[in-house]
Every structure is written in C-alpha cells, then in structure tokens.
Design a protein around this motif. Sequence first.
Motif, PDB file in Angstrom:
ATOM      1  N   SER A 186      14.396   7.852 -18.285  1.00 43.43           N
ATOM      2  CA  SER A 186      13.720   8.510 -17.158  1.00 43.43           C
ATOM      3  C   SER A 186      12.217   8.574 -17.385  1.00 43.43           C
ATOM      4  O   SER A 186      11.425   8.388 -16.457  1.00 43.43           O
ATOM      5  N   LEU A 187      11.826   8.844 -18.636  1.00 46.53           N
ATOM      6  CA  LEU A 187      10.400   8.904 -18.968  1.00 46.53           C
ATOM      7  C   LEU A 187       9.742   7.542 -18.778  1.00 46.53           C
ATOM      8  O   LEU A 187       8.622   7.447 -18.251  1.00 46.53           O
ATOM      9  N   LEU A 188      10.444   6.480 -19.186  1.00 48.07           N
ATOM     10  CA  LEU A 188       9.910   5.126 -19.020  1.00 48.07           C
ATOM     11  C   LEU A 188       9.790   4.768 -17.538  1.00 48.07           C
ATOM     12  O   LEU A 188       8.818   4.143 -17.117  1.00 48.07           O
ATOM     13  N   ILE A 189      10.794   5.191 -16.730  1.00 44.50           N
ATOM     14  CA  ILE A 189      10.752   4.925 -15.287  1.00 44.50           C
ATOM     15  C   ILE A 189       9.568   5.628 -14.645  1.00 44.50           C
ATOM     16  O   ILE A 189       8.858   5.053 -13.822  1.00 44.50           O
ATOM     17  N   SER A 190       9.352   6.886 -15.044  1.00 45.59           N
ATOM     18  CA  SER A 190       8.309   7.683 -14.397  1.00 45.59           C
ATOM     19  C   SER A 190       6.911   7.439 -14.949  1.00 45.59           C
ATOM     20  O   SER A 190       5.927   7.882 -14.353  1.00 45.59           O
ATOM     21  N   SER A 191       6.804   6.737 -16.076  1.00 42.29           N
ATOM     22  CA  SER A 191       5.473   6.478 -16.642  1.00 42.29           C
ATOM     23  C   SER A 191       5.138   4.990 -16.732  1.00 42.29           C
ATOM     24  O   SER A 191       4.076   4.559 -16.273  1.00 42.29           O
TER      25      SER A 191
ATOM     26  N   LYS B  70       0.838  -1.205   0.000  1.00 46.94           N
ATOM     27  CA  LYS B  70       0.000   0.000   0.000  1.00 46.94           C
ATOM     28  C   LYS B  70       0.874   1.257   0.000  1.00 46.94           C
ATOM     29  O   LYS B  70       0.612   2.203  -0.755  1.00 46.94           O
ATOM     30  N   ASN B  71       1.903   1.258   0.826  1.00 46.13           N
ATOM     31  CA  ASN B  71       2.816   2.403   0.878  1.00 46.13           C
ATOM     32  C   ASN B  71       3.616   2.538  -0.418  1.00 46.13           C
ATOM     33  O   ASN B  71       3.898   3.655  -0.862  1.00 46.13           O
ATOM     34  N   PHE B  72       3.958   1.400  -1.012  1.00 41.93           N
ATOM     35  CA  PHE B  72       4.686   1.425  -2.293  1.00 41.93           C
ATOM     36  C   PHE B  72       3.804   2.023  -3.388  1.00 41.93           C
ATOM     37  O   PHE B  72       4.277   2.826  -4.207  1.00 41.93           O
ATOM     38  N   SER B  73       2.526   1.670  -3.392  1.00 35.97           N
ATOM     39  CA  SER B  73       1.586   2.220  -4.382  1.00 35.97           C
ATOM     40  C   SER B  73       1.419   3.724  -4.203  1.00 35.97           C
ATOM     41  O   SER B  73       1.330   4.472  -5.187  1.00 35.97           O
ATOM     42  N   PHE B  74       1.374   4.168  -2.938  1.00 38.58           N
ATOM     43  CA  PHE B  74       1.296   5.609  -2.672  1.00 38.58           C
ATOM     44  C   PHE B  74       2.525   6.326  -3.230  1.00 38.58           C
ATOM     45  O   PHE B  74       2.414   7.410  -3.832  1.00 38.58           O
ATOM     46  N   LEU B  75       3.702   5.727  -3.053  1.00 35.29           N
ATOM     47  CA  LEU B  75       4.935   6.308  -3.579  1.00 35.29           C
ATOM     48  C   LEU B  75       4.921   6.357  -5.099  1.00 35.29           C
ATOM     49  O   LEU B  75       5.387   7.335  -5.699  1.00 35.29           O
ATOM     50  N   GLU B  76       4.404   5.319  -5.723  1.00 33.52           N
ATOM     51  CA  GLU B  76       4.345   5.272  -7.184  1.00 33.52           C
ATOM     52  C   GLU B  76       3.469   6.394  -7.734  1.00 33.52           C
ATOM     53  O   GLU B  76       3.818   7.053  -8.721  1.00 33.52           O
ATOM     54  N   ILE B  77       2.301   6.611  -7.089  1.00 39.09           N
ATOM     55  CA  ILE B  77       1.413   7.695  -7.521  1.00 39.09           C
ATOM     56  C   ILE B  77       2.100   9.044  -7.336  1.00 39.09           C
ATOM     57  O   ILE B  77       2.055   9.916  -8.221  1.00 39.09           O
ATOM     58  N   SER B  78       2.744   9.221  -6.195  1.00 39.16           N
ATOM     59  CA  SER B  78       3.426  10.489  -5.897  1.00 39.16           C
ATOM     60  C   SER B  78       4.566  10.745  -6.881  1.00 39.16           C
ATOM     61  O   SER B  78       4.734  11.870  -7.375  1.00 39.16           O
ATOM     62  N   PHE B  79       5.329   9.695  -7.168  1.00 43.51           N
ATOM     63  CA  PHE B  79       6.481   9.812  -8.063  1.00 43.51           C
ATOM     64  C   PHE B  79       6.073  10.218  -9.472  1.00 43.51           C
ATOM     65  O   PHE B  79       6.596  11.184 -10.046  1.00 43.51           O
ATOM     66  N   THR B  80       5.113   9.502 -10.024  1.00 45.54           N
ATOM     67  CA  THR B  80       4.689   9.795 -11.404  1.00 45.54           C
ATOM     68  C   THR B  80       3.934  11.125 -11.478  1.00 45.54           C
ATOM     69  O   THR B  80       4.022  11.854 -12.480  1.00 45.54           O
ATOM     70  N   SER B  81       3.217  11.491 -10.400  1.00 50.55           N
ATOM     71  CA  SER B  81       2.469  12.761 -10.392  1.00 50.55           C
ATOM     72  C   SER B  81       3.376  13.968 -10.259  1.00 50.55           C
ATOM     73  O   SER B  81       2.968  15.091 -10.591  1.00 50.55           O
ATOM     74  N   ALA B  82       4.591  13.762  -9.776  1.00 51.33           N
ATOM     75  CA  ALA B  82       5.527  14.872  -9.608  1.00 51.33           C
ATOM     76  C   ALA B  82       6.083  15.385 -10.937  1.00 51.33           C
ATOM     77  O   ALA B  82       6.549  16.525 -11.008  1.00 51.33           O
ATOM     78  N   CYS B  83       6.037  14.541 -11.985  1.00 51.65           N
ATOM     79  CA  CYS B  83       6.649  14.984 -13.251  1.00 51.65           C
ATOM     80  C   CYS B  83       5.765  14.811 -14.491  1.00 51.65           C
ATOM     81  O   CYS B  83       5.812  15.661 -15.391  1.00 51.65           O
ATOM     82  N   ILE B  84       4.959  13.769 -14.563  1.00 47.32           N
ATOM     83  CA  ILE B  84       4.204  13.497 -15.792  1.00 47.32           C
ATOM     84  C   ILE B  84       3.114  14.538 -16.078  1.00 47.32           C
ATOM     85  O   ILE B  84       3.019  15.034 -17.219  1.00 47.32           O
ATOM     86  N   PRO B  85       2.265  14.932 -15.108  1.00 48.20           N
ATOM     87  CA  PRO B  85       1.230  15.944 -15.425  1.00 48.20           C
ATOM     88  C   PRO B  85       1.819  17.257 -15.939  1.00 48.20           C
ATOM     89  O   PRO B  85       1.255  17.885 -16.838  1.00 48.20           O
TER      90      PRO B  85
END
Length: 319
Positions: A280-285, A69-84
């Motif tokens: 980096s794009l592949l990692i973050s998306s 659950k915490n890992f999923s929260f981190l994944e959302i936070s990580f991708t939301s920091a740069c992709i939008p």
Amino acid sequence: MQIGQKSMMRNSTVTTFILLGLTNDPQLQVLIFIFLFLTYMLSVTGNLTIIILTSVDPHLKTPMYFFLKNFSFLEISFTSACIPRYLYSIATGDKVITYSNCMMQAFFTDLCAVTEFFLLAAMSYDRYVAICKPLHYVTIMNSRVCRILIICCWMASLVVLTPPLSLALNLEFCDSNIMDHFACDAFPLVKISCSDTWLVEQTVMISAVLTLNMTLTCVVLSYGSIIRTIFRFPSAQQRKKAFSTCSSHMIVVSITYGTCIFIYMNPAAKEEVAVNKVVSLLISSVSPTLNPFIYTLRNNQVKKAFKDSFKRIALISVS
C-alpha cells in the motif's frame, strides 16, 4: 448502562486510533521519512508539471491529454490523502488520528483510487477510438463527451464506495484502537473491530471485484481491438508509432491493476496486513511518482511541450 455504552462505542468511546506505521526502529524511520518525502515531492512536482503543460500548451489540447491531466490530479489527491499524515507521524512521533479524520482519510484515498480505475478504462477507450476509428475520433471524443466521461468516473466510484463505507461507519471498536498500518484502510479497520465484520468484508470484496471486472473488461476489450488493428497496418513504422502512443498507458495499467489485485483479491488479505501495508505504501508513494516519468519519457509531444515551456521561462527571466 451497558446498552448506552455499547451504542456510544462506534463514535464516542473510541474517539481516536493509533497508527503503528511500518516500524518502530528510529534509524529505519529516518530512511522511510527521507524516501517518502522525496517521492512525495517528486510526485506532486511531476504531476503538477503535467497539469500545467496540458493546460497551457495548445498542442496538448486533445482528449488523451485531457484525461492525462485529470489522472495527474487524481494522483496528487491520492498520495496527499495519506503520505503527508504519515510523514507528520514519523517527524513528531504522534501516531494518534481521530475517528472522524480516520474515516475521512479512508474515504478520500479509496475515492481517488477507485476513480483512477474508471479513468484508466476511459483512457483505454480513448486510445481505442484514436487507433481503430481515427476518422471519427474528433467527432466521437469531443469535449462534451470527455467531460461526461470524467463525471461518470467520479459518480461510478461514489456508487461503488457508498455501501462498504456505510457499513464501516457502523463498526464497533471495543478491545483495541491500535491499527497495524500507516493509514486508515478497510482491512486494518476490520481487523480491530469487535463487530461481526463478515458483511463488511464481503461488501468490500464485492465492490473491489466489481470495480476491477468492469474496468479491466473495458481495458482488455479496448486493447484487444487496438492490437488487432495495429497488426493490420501495412508498415512497421505505423505499427511502432501506434504502439508508442499506447505503451505508457499499458505500463500504468499493469502496475495499478497488479498491485490492487494483490491486496484485494488475496483471500488471506485480512491476515497479511504486514505485507499489504508495505505494498500500500508503494502504491501511494512510488506509483504516483513513476507515472509522470512513464508518460513524459515515452511521449515526444510532452517532452517538446516541456522544452518549449522551459525555453519561454528562460527567455522571460533573461529579459
């Protein structure tokens, strides 16, 4: 006068950066936008689903799913920091980002990324205790220990990030504010700085090496003990079941460490921004999109919890 201008150069003279992104080709930008939008929505939806399931389903109230659950929260936070931000840039053509927003983006993406490595190490320790010390699992991995491990992951990442971030804030940008990347990151910033960047580069490399070595050592030691224990199991069915509980985590570890080693352990990384920004794009998306599927498709408990929740929603909607 020159001294005054130079002192202002860090934060006042260069108040904005221009992020070039991946390409200027309009047709490619459309394809990239569609790809990133779909992967971002899948990532957020998939990881949110895991967070909700592990929060509401009583069968998923175990340490393994607490960490997931915490890992999923981190994944959302990580991708939301740069992709939008990059999606906005493609859609509007606005490639300008302010100095403060750039530094904040670099900080939050790196914070989430480094925390993920420490969390993956904690998850591997959880699997080690579950398989190698099953009789003591509930005692060792109690809720207090799990919470402490999560806090330690965040604190460790802050400790690792503080030195390079402090140095990066003192970089001066004189000649150019054009960054050949889709997001603010250490190497693109170093590339356009007119300061002596040797200390910053060395600090970034040391921080990356320390993070990788500490967490990877924990992962390797944990899985070394796990594999030895599994091979001692008398039946093939027991071995298969034990491997299945670890396989998802091992796949995610391989993807995460492999891509990070390519970027940060590559001696010519500073000069290879063109290749690294694609990675980096592949990692973050892509990675945050794949991880929910990796954990759910190979996990019967999560699939059962998802089916049960879907049935309950269907019954509520019908009634």
